[in-house]
Motif scaffolding. Structure first.
Motif, short mmCIF file in Angstrom:
data_model
loop_
_atom_site.label_atom_id
_atom_site.label_comp_id
_atom_site.label_asym_id
_atom_site.label_seq_id
_atom_site.Cartn_x
_atom_site.Cartn_y
_atom_site.Cartn_z
N SER A 1 2.56 1.57 5.41
CA SER A 1 2.89 1.30 4.09
C SER A 1 4.31 0.76 3.26
CB SER A 1 1.89 2.31 3.38
OG SER A 1 2.51 1.72 1.85
N THR A 2 4.49 0.39 2.51
CA THR A 2 5.99 -0.02 1.79
C THR A 2 5.57 0.87 0.96
OG1 THR A 2 4.75 -1.61 0.28
CG2 THR A 2 6.23 -2.38 2.65
N GLN A 3 4.95 1.57 0.58
CA GLN A 3 4.52 2.28 -0.58
C GLN A 3 5.36 3.61 -1.05
OE1 GLN A 3 2.23 1.44 -2.86
NE2 GLN A 3 3.09 3.30 -3.97
N GLU B 1 -10.39 11.13 -15.52
CA GLU B 1 -9.98 12.27 -14.91
C GLU B 1 -9.50 13.18 -16.07
OE1 GLU B 1 -10.33 12.60 -11.45
OE2 GLU B 1 -11.15 11.58 -11.43
N PHE C 1 -2.78 2.08 -0.13
CA PHE C 1 -1.19 2.16 -0.42
C PHE C 1 -1.80 0.46 -0.40
CE2 PHE C 1 -0.44 5.64 3.05
CZ PHE C 1 -0.83 6.31 1.68
N MET C 2 -0.34 0.32 -1.73
CA MET C 2 -0.21 -0.80 -1.86
C MET C 2 0.31 -1.68 -0.25
SD MET C 2 1.61 -0.72 -5.56
CE MET C 2 1.86 -2.37 -5.99
N ILE D 1 1.44 4.58 -8.27
CA ILE D 1 0.81 3.60 -7.13
C ILE D 1 1.27 1.75 -7.78
CG2 ILE D 1 -0.67 2.66 -9.33
CD1 ILE D 1 -2.76 3.36 -7.42
N SER E 1 -6.95 16.78 2.75
CA SER E 1 -6.84 14.88 3.13
C SER E 1 -5.01 14.28 2.85
CB SER E 1 -7.55 14.47 1.74
OG SER E 1 -7.46 15.15 0.56
N HIS E 2 -4.39 14.64 3.21
CA HIS E 2 -2.92 13.66 3.09
C HIS E 2 -2.24 14.25 4.11
CE1 HIS E 2 -4.29 12.47 -0.78
NE2 HIS E 2 -4.33 13.74 -1.33
N LEU F 1 -5.23 16.28 -12.70
CA LEU F 1 -5.26 16.09 -11.19
C LEU F 1 -4.80 17.36 -10.53
CD1 LEU F 1 -4.83 13.74 -9.13
CD2 LEU F 1 -2.06 14.43 -9.43
N LEU G 1 -4.12 8.35 -14.50
CA LEU G 1 -4.99 8.03 -13.59
C LEU G 1 -5.89 7.77 -13.93
CD1 LEU G 1 -4.45 12.26 -13.20
CD2 LEU G 1 -4.55 10.43 -11.20
N PRO G 2 -7.14 7.58 -13.89
CA PRO G 2 -8.28 6.38 -13.36
C PRO G 2 -8.81 6.83 -15.12
CG PRO G 2 -9.01 7.18 -11.94
CD PRO G 2 -7.71 7.98 -11.57
N PHE H 1 -3.17 8.21 -5.80
CA PHE H 1 -3.85 7.59 -4.88
C PHE H 1 -5.32 7.96 -4.64
CE2 PHE H 1 -1.70 3.67 -3.26
CZ PHE H 1 -0.43 4.47 -4.06
N ARG H 2 -5.72 9.11 -4.14
CA ARG H 2 -6.77 9.83 -3.66
C ARG H 2 -7.42 9.85 -5.35
NH1 ARG H 2 -9.13 15.03 -5.10
NH2 ARG H 2 -7.14 15.77 -6.16
N ALA H 3 -7.10 9.97 -6.16
CA ALA H 3 -7.72 10.74 -7.42
C ALA H 3 -7.65 8.39 -8.01
CB ALA H 3 -7.18 11.07 -8.60
N THR H 4 -7.49 7.65 -7.44
CA THR H 4 -7.93 6.16 -7.95
C THR H 4 -8.73 5.71 -7.34
OG1 THR H 4 -5.35 6.38 -9.12
CG2 THR H 4 -6.64 4.56 -8.88
N LYS I 1 -7.78 3.99 -4.04
CA LYS I 1 -7.25 3.20 -4.31
C LYS I 1 -6.41 3.94 -2.61
CE LYS I 1 -6.60 0.66 -8.10
NZ LYS I 1 -5.84 0.16 -9.01
#
Lengths: 220, 370
Positions: free
Chosen positions: A45-47, A176, B369-370, A11, A185-186, A179, A172-173, B362-365, B367
């Protein structure tokens, strides 16, 4: 080395490719970058997604290797394939759940991130983590990590029925415990008519030079 | 005297049996059988090839025994290695593809080409580094020459005899057959080369060892990953065999045979150690690398056949055959990548697998994308 850990926090990745450049300067793979940097969805996105070897406790790459060429050291680092043994079948490339190993046809060998073993085995940081400006790739003790940011480092991944634990930690948050790898979902963005995440605007920079610079040749 | 009034001893308590630690050595039955079969075949070949030991040199018997044992070890380990699921799969597929009806002649051509490129010329090593290639070629040819000379000599298959008509000329006797069409003067350039073949081999090996040692001393990566038993030991053994072998010539030619007995014993010991190390050390890659040629067939067949597509991005990324084979062997290895959404995690291309780690973070967080 025992207290030192590798933390990955995609992230935070800003796509600067400093890790790739630094990686290619590491002595264990001599001029080749072992870091993968993926663009997630160029249209939106630029991610970017940096990927190093996660150094699994029970590495799938080593299990599927027909030549016993991939070894895990006692300190948990899964090494690149051994040059005399690797027969270039690409089983490891295709079986690794994280998609890490690469096959180099010109040398008929698989190479992958070995956590800069020449450095980490003597207490230094891996090249990528030492240059990452956003600390998306971070190498240090758990205390160092916790003193700098939130989140919980976890090393358990669920690929459907298969659980893989790794030496490298993903941030991870809090709360958690691992993972679960979801795919559905993606999927959506892929099928939008204007999705063009397969385009890499920096493709002209790739690949990094495969040939050794003249100055390095004598050292091989 | 026995005292009848003494109360009886209490009955023995049943105690847990004490487990005696046993040696954790298990021999693979198939490996053992194949190893013994090949060792027996070689012994029979030695018996007949030496004309029922008529041409067998008793002084070389130790070398012969060690070679027979080395063959047993190599076959044993090879058979055990072949039983690993991925190795077994490639072995099976390799032969299937090689014996495909209608392609056998073409396959033989491909085999010879791949054998030349990968096993003899070792082009892939040259692409890694020319110095590395040169070192490997020197050691490779040194060992090949040494083996080609010593094995038939110790088996009694090969010897040299003086020509009856002209005693200063030598001839080769192969399996009891005098090759009298090929006689050569003992004191000629050709004679020198044949008689000093092992010295030539030793010099080649020593040159290769020097180059390899230079890399192993200076190269940071090698310093970090090399192990004594796997990387240094083979060099030590080759060096010891080469030097003690050349010392025999030196003793003979320059020292009037001094220390010859001591040197010959030392040389024998170094060769025995090399032969014992052959099946279980780094030199085993000599036999493993042959599989590289089989992989070449596998890849060619896979490229000509249907390709598997990624379940997420729909890109072709692997031959269908390899994907199917991987899915077959993974459960044998205790890995279950069955995935409710895509059938099997192996149905995703490596690029999507890499992206999905970040996407799921990202899904878990929670959030975007930046």
């Amino acid at each position: 080395m025992s207290d030192m850990r590798f933390f990955v926090d995609p992230i935070r990745c800003i796509g600067c490719k400093a890790c790739m450049q630094a990686c290619s300067e590491c002595d264990t793979h001599k001029g080749k970058s072992m870091i993968h940097l993926e663009y997630i969805e160029r249209g939106a996105s630029t991610q970017t997604a940096p990927m190093v070897c996660m150094h699994c406790d029970l590495p799938t790459c080593a299990a599927v290797c027909p030549a016993d060429a991939i070894k895990r050291t006692e300190d948990g680092v899964v090494q690149s394939s051994q040059a005399p043994r690797c027969i270039g079948c690409s089983n490891c490339v295709n079986a690794c759940p994280f998609g890490v190993p690469r096959y180099y046809p010109e040398i008929d060998q698989m190479l992958k991130c070995d956590m800069c073993y020449d450095r980490t085995s003597v207490g230094k940081k891996p090249m990528c983590a030492s240059v990452c400006p956003s600390e998306a790739l971070f190498y240090g003790t758990l205390e160092e990590f916790q003193s700098r940011r939130g989140g919980t480092p976890q090393n358990s991944f669920q690929f459907g029925e298969q659980t893989i634990t790794t030496k490298v930690f993903l941030v991870l948050p809090d709360g958690e415990i691992g993972l679960d790898m979801d795919v559905i979902s993606h999927m959506d963005a892929r099928f939008e008519p204007d999705a063009f995440d397969h385009l890499d605007p920096f493709a002209h920079l790739e690949p990094l030079p495969m040939e050794q610079p003249q100055t390095l040749r004598g050292r091989l | 005297m026995l005292n009848p009034n003494v109360p009886a001893l209490p009955p023995r308590r049943d105690t847990e049996p004490v487990l005696v630690p046993v040696m954790d050595v298990t021999l693979d039955r198939r490996g053992l059988l194949y190893g013994l079969a090949f060792a027996t075949l070689l012994t029979v070949a030695v018996y007949f090839g030496s004309q029922r030991f008529h041409g067998f040199d008793g002084a070389l018997a130790g070398y012969c025994f060690a070679t027979v044992f080395a063959l047993f070890g190599v076959v044993y380990r090879y058979v055990v290695w072949l039983q690993r699921p991925p190795t077994r799969m490639y072995w099976k597929r390799g032969w299937q593809l090689f014996w495909q009806p209608g392609h056998r002649l073409q396959n033989l051509g491909l085999f010879l080409r791949a054998g030349w490129e990968k096993l003899i010329e070792q082009r892939f090593i040259r692409k890694r580094s020319r110095k590395r290639w040169l070192a490997h070629q020197l050691i490779f040819w040194g060992c090949i020459i040494a083996i080609a000379i010593t094995f038939p000599l110790t088996f009694g298959w090969l010897r040299f005899e003086s020509d009856f008509a002209k005693p200063s000329d030598y001839m080769i006797v192969l399996m009891g057959q005098r090759l009298d069409f090929f006689t050569f003067p003992a004191r000629s350039a050709l004679g020198w080369l044949i008689m000093h073949g092992l010295n030539v081999a030793a010099v080649l090996c020593l040159g290769g060892i020097a180059l390899v040692l230079g890399r192993r001393i200076r190269d940071e990566a090698e310093l970090a990953t090399q192990r004594f038993d796997n990387d240094i030991m083979p060099l030590v053994l080759l060096f010891a065999v080469s030097v003690t072998g050349m010392m025999l010539t030196a003793s003979n030619m320059f020292l009037e045979g001094k220390f010859y007995y001591w040197i010959t014993t030392t040389h024998a010991v170094t060769v025995y150690l090399w032969l014992l190390y052959l099946p279980f050390g780094k030199f085993f890659h000599i036999f493993q690398r042959i599989a590289n040629v089989g992989v070449w067939f596998y890849k060619a067949a896979g490229a000509n056949g249907p390709q598997a597509r990624c379940a997420r991005c729909d890109a072709e990324y692997i031959s269908q055959m390899q994907q199917d084979d991987l899915k077959t062997i993974l459960p044998d290895l205790g890995l279950d990548y069955t995935h409710s959404q895509v059938g099997n995690w192996q149905n995703l291309c490596p690029s999507c697998r890499r992206k999905l780690l970040t996407l799921n973070q990202f899904r878990a967080t929670g959030k975007e994308f930046m």
